[in-house]
Design an enzyme around this catalytic site. Sequence first.
Site, short mmCIF file in Angstrom:
data_model
loop_
_atom_site.label_atom_id
_atom_site.label_comp_id
_atom_site.label_asym_id
_atom_site.label_seq_id
_atom_site.Cartn_x
_atom_site.Cartn_y
_atom_site.Cartn_z
N ASP A 91 0.81 -1.22 0.00
CA ASP A 91 0.00 0.00 0.00
C ASP A 91 0.85 1.28 0.00
OD1 ASP A 91 -2.04 -1.83 0.35
OD2 ASP A 91 -2.89 -0.85 2.11
N HIS A 232 3.71 -2.14 3.23
CA HIS A 232 3.76 -0.79 2.66
C HIS A 232 5.12 -0.61 1.98
CE1 HIS A 232 0.71 -0.61 5.80
NE2 HIS A 232 0.14 0.33 5.07
NI NI Z 1 -2.61 3.11 3.37
#
Ligand code: NI
Length: 275
Positions: A91, A232
């Site tokens: 992400d 991430h």
């Molecule tokens: Ni996010």
Amino acid sequence: MDIGAMSRGPGQAGARRGTARAIAAVVLTAGLAGAGTLVTTTEPAQAATTGETVLSVGTASLSVGTALSVSTPSETGVNCRRVKCVALTFDDGPGRYTDALLRSLAAYRARATFFVVGQNVAAYPGIVRRTHAAGHEIGSHTWSHPDLTKMPAASVRAQFARTDRAIKAAIGIRPKLVRPPYGAFNATVRLQARRPVIMWSVDTLDWRYRDSAKVARKAIRSVRPGSVILFHDIHPSTVRAIPKVLKSLSKRGYRFVTVSQLFGGKPPRVVYSRG
Ligand code: NI
């Protein structure tokens, strides 16, 4: 960044099941890994021109500069009802570490899903092009990463629409999946998304720890067949953790697929994991 508050999907219990059964497919993955590792310096311009062209693996090993852009047909045919699959998801990018991550994934012929932030796509369309061209899936993570549950429907719709336009400008197609920031969604968000909402079953908490050993350990210990793992790619510690995750899970017979592949191309309306 995603806070961990809503991170507990249904996959936590029994996460340590499903170890050590080696599958013949792993040997294939390991054997082909060399082709990916040969190429570490893909030029953005070359990668970008490849688009969705599917080249053979043999071609990939010969043409330095395009290997990252090559789709590998054998991976798209993975049947996750028969083999152990895991969907790695990243992400908040694209960002400055995404290309390094693409190289690691290519070395293991691993596919992943990237939930990108629209304003980052607009800033770095080339990275998104390379990600898509390498066979990974691009999903929407909104334009500016707000908590959508605190916004009126029109604003939610605008967050998705603007991101759709940026992604389409970069790779020519509209994303088929969305992941709401912080995993926060309600009926309005789901309605405005008009696509499957993809959550996760394993949260590595990588944004908090920034410790690659810890992040890798969390992913490796919590995975089970059908898991969707949250990372991430804006954190270098996460990107450094990925080779260890790929190596360990490959040995245990896992295949690394996109979220759409995990569901044979038809994800349900809300996803935490498969099975
Ligand atoms: Ni996010």
